[in-house]
Design an enzyme around this catalytic site. Sequence first.
Site, PDB file in Angstrom:
ATOM      1  N   GLU A  49      13.142  53.851  25.757  1.00 11.49           N
ATOM      2  CA  GLU A  49      13.765  55.171  25.866  1.00 11.49           C
ATOM      3  C   GLU A  49      13.182  56.021  24.764  1.00 11.49           C
ATOM      4  O   GLU A  49      13.368  55.728  23.582  1.00 11.49           O
ATOM      5  CB  GLU A  49      15.276  55.046  25.651  1.00 11.49           C
ATOM      6  CG  GLU A  49      16.086  55.167  26.914  1.00 11.49           C
ATOM      7  CD  GLU A  49      17.570  55.055  26.614  1.00 11.49           C
ATOM      8  OE1 GLU A  49      18.217  54.248  27.288  1.00 11.49           O
ATOM      9  OE2 GLU A  49      18.055  55.731  25.689  1.00 11.49           O
ATOM     10  N   ASP A  60      24.977  63.370  20.272  1.00 14.62           N
ATOM     11  CA  ASP A  60      24.466  62.375  19.334  1.00 14.62           C
ATOM     12  C   ASP A  60      25.137  62.436  17.970  1.00 14.62           C
ATOM     13  O   ASP A  60      25.507  63.498  17.483  1.00 14.62           O
ATOM     14  CB  ASP A  60      22.956  62.569  19.150  1.00 14.62           C
ATOM     15  CG  ASP A  60      22.178  62.060  20.354  1.00 14.62           C
ATOM     16  OD1 ASP A  60      22.324  60.865  20.661  1.00 14.62           O
ATOM     17  OD2 ASP A  60      21.466  62.852  20.981  1.00 14.62           O
ATOM     18  N   TYR A 175      23.287  54.149  33.486  1.00 15.26           N
ATOM     19  CA  TYR A 175      23.482  53.958  32.051  1.00 15.26           C
ATOM     20  C   TYR A 175      24.974  54.110  31.789  1.00 15.26           C
ATOM     21  O   TYR A 175      25.508  55.206  31.903  1.00 15.26           O
ATOM     22  CB  TYR A 175      22.673  55.020  31.301  1.00 15.26           C
ATOM     23  CG  TYR A 175      22.634  54.899  29.790  1.00 15.26           C
ATOM     24  CD1 TYR A 175      23.779  54.735  29.034  1.00 15.26           C
ATOM     25  CD2 TYR A 175      21.416  54.988  29.119  1.00 15.26           C
ATOM     26  CE1 TYR A 175      23.719  54.633  27.652  1.00 15.26           C
ATOM     27  CE2 TYR A 175      21.350  54.901  27.730  1.00 15.26           C
ATOM     28  CZ  TYR A 175      22.511  54.734  27.009  1.00 15.26           C
ATOM     29  OH  TYR A 175      22.447  54.665  25.639  1.00 15.26           O
TER      30      TYR A 175
END
Lengths: 263, 418
Positions: A49, A60, A175
């Site tokens: 990734e 994040d 995911y």
Amino acid sequence: MTRIDAKFAELNAAGKKAFVAYVMAGDPDYDTSLEIIKGLPGAGVDIIELGLPFTDPMADGPTIQLAGQRALDGGMTMEQTLDLATEFRRVDDTTPIVLMGYYNPIYSRGVDKFLIDAKLAGIDGLIVVDLPPEEDSELCIPAQAAGLNFIRLATPTTDDKRLPKVLQNTSGFVYYVSITGITGSAEAEATDVGPEVTRIKSKTDLPVIVGFGINTPEKAHNIASVADGAVVGSAIVSQIAAGKPVADVLAFVKSLADGAHRA
Amino acid sequence: MSNDLFNSFMTGPDENGRFGDFGGRFVSETLMPLILDLEAEYEKAKDDPTFWAEMDDLWKHYVGRPSPLYHASRMTEELGGAKIYLKRDELNHTGAHKVNNVLGQIILARRMGKTRIIAETGAGQHGVATATVCAKFGLKCVVYMGAHDVKRQAPNVFRMRLLGADVIPVTSGRGTLKDAMNDALRDWVTNVHDTFYCIGTAAGPHPYPAMVRDFQSIIGKEVRWQLEEQEGEGRLPDTVIAAIGGGSNAIGLFYPFLDEKSVNIIGVEAGGRGVNAKMEHCASLSGGRPGVLHGNRTYLLQDDDGQILEGYSISAGLDYPGIGPEHSWLNDIGRAQYVSITDKEALEAFQFSCSMEGIIPALEPSHALAHVMKIAPTLPKDHILVMNMCGRGDKDVQTVARHLGFDMSDTEEGRSAD
């Protein structure tokens, strides 16, 4: 069949779980970043990734934010991120690369141009955090048409009613975000994750890979045991942030990969 | 005219939260179910008379609405042209228009059973308004504020703390308003079950831009009847004008007039040191291009690679690299005109308001006033111009003093802020 589909077919045949490693493109600089990426398959990484740096990474935690900032401060661009993939492809034509980031740098380049360039660079899939299914016409549909996988995030807030919508245009793999939170924050627990993976797998044939909150070989093992594989990002990026030599970073990656592969 | 849906400018956003190509729902999957819930809840509340009854009651008795529509006669005379009215939203409780929206969102949060409110703030006005309403309802309040702003807006930080809010200095990114918004979103992703994100401007993912607009539209609705009261039945303003950072006070003033073709609509962006290649400004429409940030597509200050740039303005409240999506749309279709005003022009307007009308304005509406000063002299005396005085200037006195070279370091106030 994309490199991602081929990789899962291969893992399946071998009865192995996938280990996915995240690194930020251009962190700490272009050359070191390229050296690390080239070393990942040898360290046991099944899928890479590659983080696309962005000034405002809303999903994040501090570790990935700072990695993006280091890359941008070093002059990293979309063009160079694609160059990194191109250079990697000269030495490795089988390990899938998934570009992970936010929509604006892609939108800014122009979706059509980006898709042509990404395909040429040997990118196999995209994870774009701020494009939920509601915005599929933006990039997801054109990307699939261009032969790239569009990998969607499913989260603990994705209930049964919403799950089919999330799965509908997903390809490559799903995911599963193990926690409600940002990258590198809370720790994922296999006991919580297992039933969720089962729930998602009952609705799709795609592999389900789990990420967020996995930071040790043991965690990678535990999570991979209840899913089709595990992703580690922040823990690897922390090693790079600490200025560890590339060999040490790769040794750490190998310990994580071994953990996941024991599952 | 307003019944003509085919030609109406007031029907947006569509079911996908779009104003033309702008707006949308560009958020992570974790937040998607939350904003869908919010949308459903807002749609319910919007048609519920008891919701608006509660709003009206609080607007009247807690905020002090309606705010006056004031004929600024000395300004009018001095500029020698258009008849100038000021909508006095600086007289609201907490000193700005921000509270109009906060009340709506907090009442909604209570209806949704949320117990913890988070907000982002730049200059601190939205943070103070949120902390205030949370105190009134006994809700836990967490305000994210850029570390740089925490330092330069010390009085507002103290106000928020007095009101019981946790003020969290944001050091991620460059520590500015956009980073505060990023951190608020990160908090929301982490605390999905009990937390309501109270956004301070008409931006963010759908339904925020529409919802904030609807709450702020009280400004324009009041202007409509107040002007008729003073100028005669059916009299509409000829021009409405407001300052724009994210654009909530402006859309609140503009929205009720969008379908009145005779009304000119002007938004004033912060031109900083000048709208030029050096990006020392916050004029997203004049100096930016469309992009996606904080949940919506809109005009943004960004580089060629799609990385977001920091704006610059003397006014912390306009210091944001984006703008509400409805403004981007109104700009592109030409229904509203957007201009920019420099720091220097805003400072002159600030002083003009003080000396001409005895009103100390915030630096944000000083930008709007600076444009009024440019155009009023060119307009006929029967041209009615309504400007939104969206905030009072107490918070800016120190900044203005510094720019005017006035030394406040010997005063009590100067010491306490250092």
